[in-house]
Design an enzyme around this catalytic site. Structure first.
Site, mmCIF file in Angstrom:
data_model
loop_
_atom_site.group_PDB
_atom_site.id
_atom_site.type_symbol
_atom_site.label_atom_id
_atom_site.label_comp_id
_atom_site.label_asym_id
_atom_site.label_seq_id
_atom_site.Cartn_x
_atom_site.Cartn_y
_atom_site.Cartn_z
ATOM 1 N N ASP A 50 0.852 -1.189 0.000
ATOM 2 C CA ASP A 50 0.000 0.000 0.000
ATOM 3 C C ASP A 50 0.893 1.246 0.000
ATOM 4 O O ASP A 50 1.884 1.318 0.724
ATOM 5 C CB ASP A 50 -0.913 -0.006 1.234
ATOM 6 C CG ASP A 50 -2.053 0.981 1.095
ATOM 7 O OD1 ASP A 50 -3.213 0.553 0.981
ATOM 8 O OD2 ASP A 50 -1.781 2.217 1.102
ATOM 9 N N HIS A 53 -10.244 -5.283 -3.066
ATOM 10 C CA HIS A 53 -8.896 -5.458 -2.521
ATOM 11 C C HIS A 53 -8.969 -5.820 -1.061
ATOM 12 O O HIS A 53 -9.767 -5.270 -0.302
ATOM 13 C CB HIS A 53 -8.044 -4.195 -2.717
ATOM 14 C CG HIS A 53 -8.719 -2.918 -2.327
ATOM 15 N ND1 HIS A 53 -9.682 -2.304 -3.109
ATOM 16 C CD2 HIS A 53 -8.585 -2.140 -1.224
ATOM 17 C CE1 HIS A 53 -10.094 -1.194 -2.512
ATOM 18 N NE2 HIS A 53 -9.456 -1.083 -1.360
ATOM 19 N N MET A 54 -8.122 -6.758 -0.682
ATOM 20 C CA MET A 54 -8.009 -7.182 0.703
ATOM 21 C C MET A 54 -6.779 -6.492 1.296
ATOM 22 O O MET A 54 -5.673 -6.640 0.784
ATOM 23 C CB MET A 54 -7.851 -8.707 0.741
ATOM 24 C CG MET A 54 -7.711 -9.305 2.107
ATOM 25 S SD MET A 54 -7.433 -11.099 1.939
ATOM 26 C CE MET A 54 -9.120 -11.686 1.902
ATOM 27 N N HIS A 55 -6.997 -5.693 2.349
ATOM 28 C CA HIS A 55 -5.869 -5.099 3.071
ATOM 29 C C HIS A 55 -5.291 -6.156 4.002
ATOM 30 O O HIS A 55 -6.037 -6.821 4.734
ATOM 31 C CB HIS A 55 -6.340 -3.922 3.937
ATOM 32 C CG HIS A 55 -6.861 -2.740 3.182
ATOM 33 N ND1 HIS A 55 -6.114 -1.613 2.960
ATOM 34 C CD2 HIS A 55 -8.073 -2.504 2.615
ATOM 35 C CE1 HIS A 55 -6.840 -0.721 2.290
ATOM 36 N NE2 HIS A 55 -8.033 -1.243 2.067
HETATM 37 P P1 5GP Z 1 -9.757 1.531 0.280
HETATM 38 O O1 5GP Z 1 -9.980 2.770 1.089
HETATM 39 O O2 5GP Z 1 -10.393 1.614 -1.090
HETATM 40 O O3 5GP Z 1 -10.157 0.281 1.014
HETATM 41 O O4 5GP Z 1 -8.193 1.382 0.097
HETATM 42 C C1 5GP Z 1 -7.495 1.870 -1.002
HETATM 43 C C2 5GP Z 1 -6.030 1.752 -0.651
HETATM 44 O O5 5GP Z 1 -5.270 1.911 -1.838
HETATM 45 C C3 5GP Z 1 -5.541 2.814 0.326
HETATM 46 O O6 5GP Z 1 -5.026 2.196 1.503
HETATM 47 C C4 5GP Z 1 -4.485 3.583 -0.441
HETATM 48 O O7 5GP Z 1 -3.393 3.970 0.348
HETATM 49 C C5 5GP Z 1 -4.098 2.597 -1.530
HETATM 50 N N1 5GP Z 1 -3.644 3.251 -2.755
HETATM 51 C C6 5GP Z 1 -4.250 4.278 -3.412
HETATM 52 N N2 5GP Z 1 -3.569 4.613 -4.507
HETATM 53 C C7 5GP Z 1 -2.497 3.772 -4.567
HETATM 54 C C8 5GP Z 1 -1.413 3.641 -5.494
HETATM 55 O O8 5GP Z 1 -1.293 4.357 -6.497
HETATM 56 N N3 5GP Z 1 -0.495 2.675 -5.228
HETATM 57 C C9 5GP Z 1 -0.587 1.852 -4.127
HETATM 58 N N4 5GP Z 1 0.382 0.945 -3.966
HETATM 59 N N5 5GP Z 1 -1.610 1.953 -3.246
HETATM 60 C C10 5GP Z 1 -2.545 2.898 -3.451
#
Ligand code: 5GP
Ligand code: ZN
Length: 114
Positions: free
Chosen positions: A30, A100-102
């Site tokens: 991330d 996506h799975m964190h």
């Molecule tokens: P969400 O809030 O949709 O569950 O999580 C999206 C995640 O994607 C966030 O934790 C954010 O930091 C990550 N993210 C957003 N843009 C990018 C990127 O360009 N590259 C990477 N590696 N992670 C990203």
């Protein structure tokens, strides 16, 4: 999906730190880590969210767990523990519409969640 950020990461059109990739899933760091270890485990197929999945995606999405398990071992946090989180929709602050799975670990986390 041509305008999806994560589809571009999968195709390496946008740089990222990819730890693992096979024909079904991609695991990468991330960009804004919320824990010492913060990885994203995603299907290579563009599935927008859990709401947007169908039954034929069950095998693909099951592989996210296998990918998370292997990544946790690789990062040395399998024993100390980790959290697997999938945000879905506005209340959960899902920002990227590609499921996506964190994988979060490497330190004690807040409890309870919410
Ligand atoms: P969400 O809030 O949709 O569950 O999580 C999206 C995640 O994607 C966030 O934790 C954010 O930091 C990550 N993210 C957003 N843009 C990018 C990127 O360009 N590259 C990477 N590696 N992670 C990203
Ligand atoms: Zn996508």
């Amino acid at each position: 999906m041509t305008d999806c950020l994560f589809c571009k990461i999968i195709k390496k059109e946008i740089p990222s730190e990819i730890l693992f990739q096979d024909e079904t899933i991609t695991v990468f760091k991330d960009i804004n880590p919320a824990a010492p270890v913060h990885l994203l485990v995603i299907p290579n197929k563009h599935i927008p969210s859990v709401r947007g999945m169908d039954e034929s995606d069950e095998i693909i999405l099951g592989k996210l767990f296998s990918g998370a398990k292997a990544a946790a071992e690789k990062m040395g946090i399998a024993e100390t523990g980790y959290r697997l989180i999938i945000n879905n929709g506005p209340d959960a602050h899902q920002e990227i519409s590609h499921i996506h799975m964190h994988l979060l670990g490497g330190g004690n986390m807040m409890h309870p969640m919410g």
